[in-house]
Design a protein around this motif. Structure first.
Motif, PDB file in Angstrom:
ATOM      1  N   GLY A  13       0.828  -1.205   0.000  1.00 41.00           N
ATOM      2  CA  GLY A  13       0.000   0.000   0.000  1.00 41.00           C
ATOM      3  C   GLY A  13       0.857   1.247   0.000  1.00 41.00           C
ATOM      4  N   ILE A  14       0.669   2.092   1.024  1.00 44.65           N
ATOM      5  CA  ILE A  14       1.455   3.322   1.133  1.00 44.65           C
ATOM      6  C   ILE A  14       2.854   3.070   1.690  1.00 44.65           C
ATOM      7  N   GLY A  15       3.125   1.809   2.072  1.00 41.89           N
ATOM      8  CA  GLY A  15       4.390   1.480   2.714  1.00 41.89           C
ATOM      9  C   GLY A  15       5.628   1.946   1.972  1.00 41.89           C
ATOM     10  N   PRO A  16       5.780   1.610   0.677  1.00 43.34           N
ATOM     11  CA  PRO A  16       6.992   2.036  -0.039  1.00 43.34           C
ATOM     12  C   PRO A  16       7.183   3.551  -0.057  1.00 43.34           C
ATOM     13  N   GLU A  17       6.079   4.309  -0.142  1.00 44.56           N
ATOM     14  CA  GLU A  17       6.191   5.772  -0.198  1.00 44.56           C
ATOM     15  C   GLU A  17       6.644   6.350   1.136  1.00 44.56           C
ATOM     16  N   ILE A  18       6.040   5.898   2.227  1.00 45.83           N
ATOM     17  CA  ILE A  18       6.407   6.473   3.522  1.00 45.83           C
ATOM     18  C   ILE A  18       7.785   5.979   3.963  1.00 45.83           C
ATOM     19  N   GLY A 264      -2.233   1.128   9.336  1.00 44.77           N
ATOM     20  CA  GLY A 264      -2.165   0.084   8.330  1.00 44.77           C
ATOM     21  C   GLY A 264      -1.630   0.564   6.997  1.00 44.77           C
ATOM     22  N   SER A 265      -1.774  -0.299   5.987  1.00 45.44           N
ATOM     23  CA  SER A 265      -1.156  -0.048   4.675  1.00 45.44           C
ATOM     24  C   SER A 265      -1.994   0.852   3.771  1.00 45.44           C
ATOM     25  N   ALA A 266      -3.248   1.126   4.125  1.00 44.39           N
ATOM     26  CA  ALA A 266      -4.106   2.067   3.382  1.00 44.39           C
ATOM     27  C   ALA A 266      -3.977   1.911   1.868  1.00 44.39           C
ATOM     28  N   PRO A 267      -4.294   0.736   1.331  1.00 48.31           N
ATOM     29  CA  PRO A 267      -4.070   0.509  -0.104  1.00 48.31           C
ATOM     30  C   PRO A 267      -4.796   1.486  -1.017  1.00 48.31           C
ATOM     31  N   ARG A 268      -5.911   2.072  -0.551  1.00 47.14           N
ATOM     32  CA  ARG A 268      -6.638   3.028  -1.398  1.00 47.14           C
ATOM     33  C   ARG A 268      -5.858   4.321  -1.600  1.00 47.14           C
ATOM     34  N   ARG A 269      -4.879   4.570  -0.732  1.00 46.64           N
ATOM     35  CA  ARG A 269      -4.048   5.770  -0.852  1.00 46.64           C
ATOM     36  C   ARG A 269      -2.727   5.493  -1.564  1.00 46.64           C
ATOM     37  N   ALA A 270      -2.503   4.245  -1.902  1.00 45.71           N
ATOM     38  CA  ALA A 270      -1.204   3.863  -2.477  1.00 45.71           C
ATOM     39  C   ALA A 270      -0.958   4.578  -3.806  1.00 45.71           C
ATOM     40  N   GLY A 271       0.272   5.003  -3.999  1.00 47.27           N
ATOM     41  CA  GLY A 271       0.686   5.592  -5.267  1.00 47.27           C
ATOM     42  C   GLY A 271       0.239   7.014  -5.492  1.00 47.27           C
ATOM     43  N   GLN A 272      -0.360   7.644  -4.494  1.00 47.89           N
ATOM     44  CA  GLN A 272      -0.882   9.003  -4.659  1.00 47.89           C
ATOM     45  C   GLN A 272       0.037  10.073  -4.077  1.00 47.89           C
ATOM     46  N   ASN A 273       1.126   9.665  -3.448  1.00 50.23           N
ATOM     47  CA  ASN A 273       2.062  10.616  -2.830  1.00 50.23           C
ATOM     48  C   ASN A 273       1.326  11.570  -1.882  1.00 50.23           C
ATOM     49  N   SER A 274       0.406  10.999  -1.085  1.00 51.06           N
ATOM     50  CA  SER A 274      -0.369  11.852  -0.168  1.00 51.06           C
ATOM     51  C   SER A 274      -0.277  11.389   1.280  1.00 51.06           C
ATOM     52  N   ALA A 275       0.229  10.189   1.505  1.00 49.92           N
ATOM     53  CA  ALA A 275       0.236   9.630   2.856  1.00 49.92           C
ATOM     54  C   ALA A 275       1.218  10.370   3.763  1.00 49.92           C
ATOM     55  N   ASN A 276       0.881  10.404   5.031  1.00 51.36           N
ATOM     56  CA  ASN A 276       1.729  11.033   6.029  1.00 51.36           C
ATOM     57  C   ASN A 276       2.795  10.031   6.495  1.00 51.36           C
ATOM     58  N   PRO A 277       4.068  10.321   6.318  1.00 53.84           N
ATOM     59  CA  PRO A 277       5.116   9.377   6.745  1.00 53.84           C
ATOM     60  C   PRO A 277       5.494   9.518   8.214  1.00 53.84           C
ATOM     61  N   SER A 278       4.816  10.382   8.951  1.00 56.63           N
ATOM     62  CA  SER A 278       5.262  10.740  10.297  1.00 56.63           C
ATOM     63  C   SER A 278       5.288   9.559  11.263  1.00 56.63           C
TER      64      SER A 278
END
Length: 489
Positions: A13-18, A264-278
């Protein structure tokens, strides 16, 4: 200084981006680490490995002993184990640490003065996952609490408080009801707490304690809890700070430790460069402290605080009048890097210290091996699956039938249904299902019984046409009952 090897999983999901944003900050801050990457999560699950982690990945974790993990996706459906639970329990990560801090006025929260650390037991309790269906109506989950498990987590809580200049440690339990299991947790808390006279101690029944934590968190400092309560309240407490997305987490073991975000991995947000990495970033700060790089942890953490303070936010925490710039995942990491070397002006700057060799040399054992107590078998609870079609009054039919199994020095003293005594002299208003606990004790009070007597008793019960589904032996330890007493005993 030589670099410290760590194992990194980029997750799903958003894991690789954060993870990319987090590692960018660590690299630019000068973290002295060598990264080994492993593949875990959804791809591994779907390749046919129901554990979600390959054998060679276990070897990397044992080699580096430090695991920075992005969120992973567990496929829906039966047969797939929770990787988080698998890794924590397999590698003995007994302590889950979640600092929950408010960042008022920059992150919206109803609790502007809040700095609580939840220390959660990570290996046992109901999370042992030992469950059974025992009848048409009843499912069972075993709650296992061990003395070594209690000692490890309570010792960690007090040592954490001592090392981090925390003034108070509070335990949350439900030992007014679960006197054996939660009672042991509380007893160990009192025993170990006595070794730290400089630290204030507190204890709350978990329900009212949770209410107070939710309304006046400023009254708490470090809170230690068994697994289930800790899991629930650590999420509640993190959300109280303004966002679960801001919370990092450490899972500490005797040999191997894991650091992660709590979300969690929030797959619906994946690839959008919007997730908070904090969350993951703050988990990595805990990792830097763990591997004794407090200088890098302090540098990176203060830069993050300054970024939040400057109003540079991801969408999830942005709000009108406070946020000056909404940025994406990658850009947020870049903004933190720009502020390396700066400290917050309104928020409290962090300070981390190197490990104190003298203090570490004075470390106490995290658990003890106690002398076995004298163990006497004094009775047995025999659980029956029996149903006559009525939810009320049926104990008066079952009781005399079960008494026919009396003999050979063993007698029925009580039957309960869902923990409430129903025979003899039960109440007609008690709602009963098809699951009965029948307590047999030695005929002569104070006598012991043998395994053979239990076996023979089960034979007599079976001969009566009764379906026994489980037994629990009743022991005295050094003359004290090691079981909950039934009503009327």
């Amino acid at each position: 200084m030589s670099n410290v090897p760590i194992t990194v999983a980029h997750g799903d999901g958003i894991g690789p981006e954060i993870m990319a944003a987090t590692l960018h900050i660590l690299k630019e801050a000068g973290a002295r680490i060598d990264i080994e990457e492993i593949e875990i999560g959804e791809k591994v699950y779907l390749s046919g490995n129901t554990a979600g982690i390959a054998p060679e990945s276990w070897e990397s974790l044992r080699r580096t002993k430090v695991f920075l993990k992005a969120p992973i996706t567990t496929p829906q459906g039966g047969g797939f184990k929770s990787l988080n639970v698998t890794v924590r329990k397999t590698l003995g990560m007994y302590a889950n640490i979640r600092p929950c801090v408010s960042y008022h006025p920059f992150i919206e929260t109803k609790h502007p003065v809040m700095d609580v650390v939840i220390v959660r037991e990570n290996e046992e309790d109901t999370y042992a996952g030992i469950e059974y269906r025992q009848s048409d109506m009843v499912e069972q989950c075993l709650k296992l609490i061990t003395r070594p498990g209690c000692e490890k987590i309570v010792r960690y809580a007090f040592e954490y408080a001592r090392k981090n200049n925390r003034k108070n440690v509070t335990v949350f339990v439900k030992d007014n009801i679960m006197k054996q299991t939660d009672g042991l947790f509380h007893k160990v808390f009192d025993e170990i707490g006595a070794e730290y006279p400089e630290i204030e101690k507190g204890d709350w029944i978990v329900d009212i304690g949770a209410a107070k934590l939710a309304t006046t968190p400023e009254q708490f400092d470090v809170v230690v809890m068994p697994n289930l309560y800790g899991d629930i309240l650590s999420d509640v407490t993190a959300q109280m700070t303004g966002s679960v997305g801001l919370a990092g987490s450490a899972n500490i073991g005797e040999n191997i430790s894991m650091f992660e975000a709590i979300h969690g991995s929030a797959p619906r947000r994946a690839g959008q460069n919007s997730a908070n990495p904090s969350g993951l970033f703050l988990g990595s700060v805990m990792m830097l402290v763990h591997i004794d790089q407090p200088d890098i942890a302090e540098l990176a953490h203060n830069a993050w605080l300054r970024t939040i303070e400057d109003g540079v936010h991801t969408y999830d925490v942005a709000r009108e009048g406070v946020t000056k710039q909404i940025v994406g995942t990658k850009e947020f990491g870049q903004e933190v890097v720009k502020r390396l070397g700066q400290k917050p002006e309104t928020l409290k700057a962090v300070e981390y210290k190197k490990a104190d060799a003298a203090t570490d040399a004075d470390k106490k054992p995290i658990y003890s091996i106690r002398e076995p107590q004298k163990k006497d078998l004094v009775g047995v609870d025999v659980f029956l699956n029996w149903w006559n079609g009525s939810f009320y009054g049926s104990a008066n039919e079952l009781g005399p039938k079960v008494e026919e199994a009396n003999g050979d020095g063993v007698k029925l003293v009580m039957i309960s249904n869902r923990g409430t005594k129903v025979y003899p002299k039960g109440q007609p208003d008690t709602f009963c299902v098809d699951h009965w606990r029948c307590r047999f004790m030695a005929e002569s009070q104070g006598d012991t019984i043998t395994h053979q007597q239990v076996i023979d008793l089960l034979g007599r019960i079976s001969g009566l046409g009764l379906d026994f589904i489980k037994t629990e032996h009743l022991y005295n330890f050094d003359g004290q009952p090691g079981y909950s007493l039934g009503q009327g005993q």
